[in-house]
Design a protein around this motif. Sequence first.
Motif, PDB file in Angstrom:
ATOM      1  N   LEU A  28       0.566  -1.763   0.064  1.00 54.91           N
ATOM      2  CA  LEU A  28      -0.107   0.220   0.057  1.00 54.91           C
ATOM      3  C   LEU A  28       1.014   1.208  -0.044  1.00 54.91           C
ATOM      4  N   PHE A  29       1.985   0.932   0.693  1.00 56.90           N
ATOM      5  CA  PHE A  29       2.866   2.290   0.406  1.00 56.90           C
ATOM      6  C   PHE A  29       4.286   2.914  -0.371  1.00 56.90           C
ATOM      7  N   VAL A  30       4.155   1.608  -1.115  1.00 56.68           N
ATOM      8  CA  VAL A  30       5.253   0.963  -1.902  1.00 56.68           C
ATOM      9  C   VAL A  30       4.716   1.681  -3.669  1.00 56.68           C
ATOM     10  N   VAL A  31       3.807   0.808  -3.917  1.00 55.83           N
ATOM     11  CA  VAL A  31       3.179   0.137  -5.139  1.00 55.83           C
ATOM     12  C   VAL A  31       2.862   1.963  -5.642  1.00 55.83           C
ATOM     13  N   ARG A  32       3.468   2.232  -6.718  1.00 53.96           N
ATOM     14  CA  ARG A  32       3.169   3.732  -7.573  1.00 53.96           C
ATOM     15  C   ARG A  32       2.933   3.387  -8.860  1.00 53.96           C
ATOM     16  N   ALA A  33       2.104   4.562  -9.892  1.00 56.06           N
ATOM     17  CA  ALA A  33       1.450   4.072 -10.478  1.00 56.06           C
ATOM     18  C   ALA A  33       2.355   3.447 -11.846  1.00 56.06           C
ATOM     19  N   PRO A  34       4.672   3.476 -11.527  1.00 59.71           N
ATOM     20  CA  PRO A  34       4.751   2.319 -12.773  1.00 59.71           C
ATOM     21  C   PRO A  34       5.095   0.965 -12.159  1.00 59.71           C
ATOM     22  N   GLN A  35       4.721   0.401 -10.925  1.00 55.92           N
ATOM     23  CA  GLN A  35       4.271  -0.794 -11.201  1.00 55.92           C
ATOM     24  C   GLN A  35       3.069  -0.634 -11.673  1.00 55.92           C
ATOM     25  N   LEU A  36       2.427  -0.445 -11.597  1.00 58.51           N
ATOM     26  CA  LEU A  36       0.724  -1.144 -12.084  1.00 58.51           C
ATOM     27  C   LEU A  36       1.360  -0.722 -13.147  1.00 58.51           C
ATOM     28  N   ALA A  37       1.535   0.339 -14.146  1.00 55.89           N
ATOM     29  CA  ALA A  37       1.839  -0.151 -15.961  1.00 55.89           C
ATOM     30  C   ALA A  37       2.893  -0.910 -15.929  1.00 55.89           C
ATOM     31  N   SER A  38       3.484  -1.136 -14.812  1.00 54.01           N
ATOM     32  CA  SER A  38       4.366  -2.540 -15.938  1.00 54.01           C
ATOM     33  C   SER A  38       3.150  -4.281 -16.652  1.00 54.01           C
ATOM     34  N   PHE A  39       2.064  -4.782 -15.753  1.00 61.29           N
ATOM     35  CA  PHE A  39       1.271  -5.798 -16.065  1.00 61.29           C
ATOM     36  C   PHE A  39       0.413  -4.993 -17.769  1.00 61.29           C
ATOM     37  N   ASP A  40       0.497  -5.976 -17.713  1.00 61.08           N
ATOM     38  CA  ASP A  40       0.312  -6.565 -19.484  1.00 61.08           C
ATOM     39  C   ASP A  40      -1.655  -6.105 -19.040  1.00 61.08           C
ATOM     40  N   HIS A  41      -1.761  -5.070 -19.381  1.00 60.34           N
ATOM     41  CA  HIS A  41      -3.475  -5.055 -19.471  1.00 60.34           C
ATOM     42  C   HIS A  41      -4.707  -5.436 -20.782  1.00 60.34           C
ATOM     43  N   SER A  42      -3.450  -5.525 -21.700  1.00 59.64           N
ATOM     44  CA  SER A  42      -3.699  -5.890 -23.280  1.00 59.64           C
ATOM     45  C   SER A  42      -5.070  -7.384 -23.354  1.00 59.64           C
ATOM     46  N   SER A  43      -3.813  -8.076 -22.619  1.00 59.18           N
ATOM     47  CA  SER A  43      -3.724  -9.759 -22.816  1.00 59.18           C
ATOM     48  C   SER A  43      -5.057 -10.160 -21.665  1.00 59.18           C
ATOM     49  N   ILE A  44      -6.009  -9.351 -21.114  1.00 56.56           N
ATOM     50  CA  ILE A  44      -6.547 -10.126 -20.131  1.00 56.56           C
ATOM     51  C   ILE A  44      -7.912 -11.203 -20.961  1.00 56.56           C
ATOM     52  N   SER A  45      -7.876 -12.029 -20.675  1.00 53.37           N
ATOM     53  CA  SER A  45      -9.145 -12.483 -21.486  1.00 53.37           C
ATOM     54  C   SER A  45     -10.027 -13.616 -20.660  1.00 53.37           C
ATOM     55  N   LEU A  46     -11.418 -13.687 -20.455  1.00 51.82           N
ATOM     56  CA  LEU A  46     -11.660 -14.635 -19.728  1.00 51.82           C
ATOM     57  C   LEU A  46     -11.758 -15.459 -19.389  1.00 51.82           C
ATOM     58  N   SER A  47     -10.644 -16.751 -20.053  1.00 54.05           N
ATOM     59  CA  SER A  47      -9.845 -18.250 -19.352  1.00 54.05           C
ATOM     60  C   SER A  47      -8.911 -17.728 -18.435  1.00 54.05           C
ATOM     61  N   GLY A  48      -8.943 -16.842 -18.768  1.00 48.56           N
ATOM     62  CA  GLY A  48      -7.083 -16.446 -17.825  1.00 48.56           C
ATOM     63  C   GLY A  48      -7.864 -15.695 -16.674  1.00 48.56           C
ATOM     64  N   VAL A  49      -8.814 -14.792 -16.570  1.00 47.00           N
ATOM     65  CA  VAL A  49      -9.059 -14.343 -15.431  1.00 47.00           C
ATOM     66  C   VAL A  49      -9.236 -15.992 -14.869  1.00 47.00           C
ATOM     67  N   SER A  50     -10.409 -16.520 -15.251  1.00 50.15           N
ATOM     68  CA  SER A  50     -11.468 -17.556 -14.752  1.00 50.15           C
ATOM     69  C   SER A  50     -10.353 -18.421 -14.425  1.00 50.15           C
ATOM     70  N   ALA A  51      -8.893 -19.060 -14.764  1.00 55.05           N
ATOM     71  CA  ALA A  51      -8.414 -19.754 -14.394  1.00 55.05           C
ATOM     72  C   ALA A  51      -7.090 -19.068 -12.674  1.00 55.05           C
ATOM     73  N   SER A  52      -7.402 -17.791 -12.881  1.00 57.62           N
ATOM     74  CA  SER A  52      -6.263 -17.057 -11.937  1.00 57.62           C
ATOM     75  C   SER A  52      -7.257 -17.091 -10.827  1.00 57.62           C
ATOM     76  N   ALA A  53      -8.542 -16.961 -10.524  1.00 61.21           N
ATOM     77  CA  ALA A  53      -9.631 -16.896  -9.702  1.00 61.21           C
ATOM     78  C   ALA A  53      -9.796 -18.218  -9.293  1.00 61.21           C
ATOM     79  N   THR A  54      -9.580 -19.575  -9.978  1.00 63.59           N
ATOM     80  CA  THR A  54     -10.054 -21.082  -9.308  1.00 63.59           C
ATOM     81  C   THR A  54      -8.321 -20.527  -8.146  1.00 63.59           C
ATOM     82  N   LEU A  55      -7.462 -20.242  -9.089  1.00 64.21           N
ATOM     83  CA  LEU A  55      -6.164 -20.490  -8.478  1.00 64.21           C
ATOM     84  C   LEU A  55      -6.801 -19.741  -6.763  1.00 64.21           C
ATOM     85  N   ALA A  56      -6.607 -18.398  -7.091  1.00 61.92           N
ATOM     86  CA  ALA A  56      -6.524 -17.405  -5.674  1.00 61.92           C
ATOM     87  C   ALA A  56      -7.594 -18.213  -5.026  1.00 61.92           C
TER      88      ALA A  56
END
Length: 434
Positions: free
Chosen positions: A171-199
Amino acid sequence: MNSASPRPKLGLWMCVALVVGNTIGSGIFLLPSALAPYGAQSVVGWGFTTAGALLLAVVFARLSRALPQAGGPYAYVQQAFGPLAGFVVAWGYWVSIWVGNVSIATGAVSYLSYLHPWIAKVPGASAAVTLSVLWLLTFVNWYGVKAAGWVQAITTLLKVLPLIAVAALGLFVVRAPQLASFDHSSISLSGVSASATLALWALLGLESATVPAEKVANPGRTIPLATLFGTVVTALICSIACTAVLLLVPRDVLTQSNAPFVELATSYWGVFAGKALAIFAAISGFGALNGWILLQGELPLALAKQGVFPAWTARESKHGTPSFWLILGSALVTALVICNFEKSMTRLFEFMILLSTSACLVLYALCSLALLALYFRGELPPKLTGLSTAVVGLLAAAFSLWAIYGAGEEALVWCACLIAAGVPVYYVFRRKRP
């Protein structure tokens, strides 16, 4: 046998510790490595998983208020769909508990091996340490539910502290550069489903307080409060801490790491902090093992008292604990550890996690449908007959089925095998019943 004086029971905070302690095991400390390939999809998946876990917590809170007897999920499904459905759910859940205990115990020992390399290097040492801890905690549970409750409360406090520290760091360290490091263009329903099940695997156990209801003080009030509060605390801490690791540790490091939280602690706070976190991770695993050993005895005991299993298996020790079921469960765990101590545990972990998760997902789906069935049949108390109960049951059932879909085809196959294995067992014991 039982003494005349009333035995101490689990209160609200010990039940909260049971929920939090059983949910936060070794899984959350390994989860960032599994989620690293999903990138931004894992953050979205955590959102779905947190919402689904809260819905399921409300389902179990309302069911426990309507049916505050021992057995938890077994009692709910039996009331809604009959004894066969109740037994099959309880059977699958019990098997998943002691099978999953192998993963929890060996995962905790693997963190100890980070501090004491001889555990991993000396042949048979890891198995010996694992079994020593297993039977020590089995004795704690045999000695009395109050003793197990105190162990759970202490280990829960110790395991939550490093997660809170990591979450605060994020909460104290994460800033915009870290958030921007994620590739948001690759989000898909199957990927979200798989990661949600793992979580969701890291949040299994939110129903823990419903099982030993007979050993809980004022279960109609204590269990719903403990389930809701424990799930909220666990979901928030785990989701924030896990996301912080995903954002602050490079993905190529995470995918190769067996101790992702240690990587973060070492890079920000030094080697000593990394070793300290490894100790807390081991304590976390052993605390979860303590709570699941409690359930591996209490669940079949509740069934035996209702005549599902032979009457002699319902006998309790002088401490009021299910001696037979505690010993049987830990003996089965011991057999699995001994049979596999010379092999690589990676594939074994995957199988056991798959089996435990799929069984719990089926249980969650059927309990959600049980709430709907009792609602539409008018068998719930007046306070639970509002439209919100139907909405919660419907959404929780939909989430559970979606998570089962996300687990994949192999999980569905093992679910079917697990359920099919319980049917002949049910009819064998039913034939022997007077």
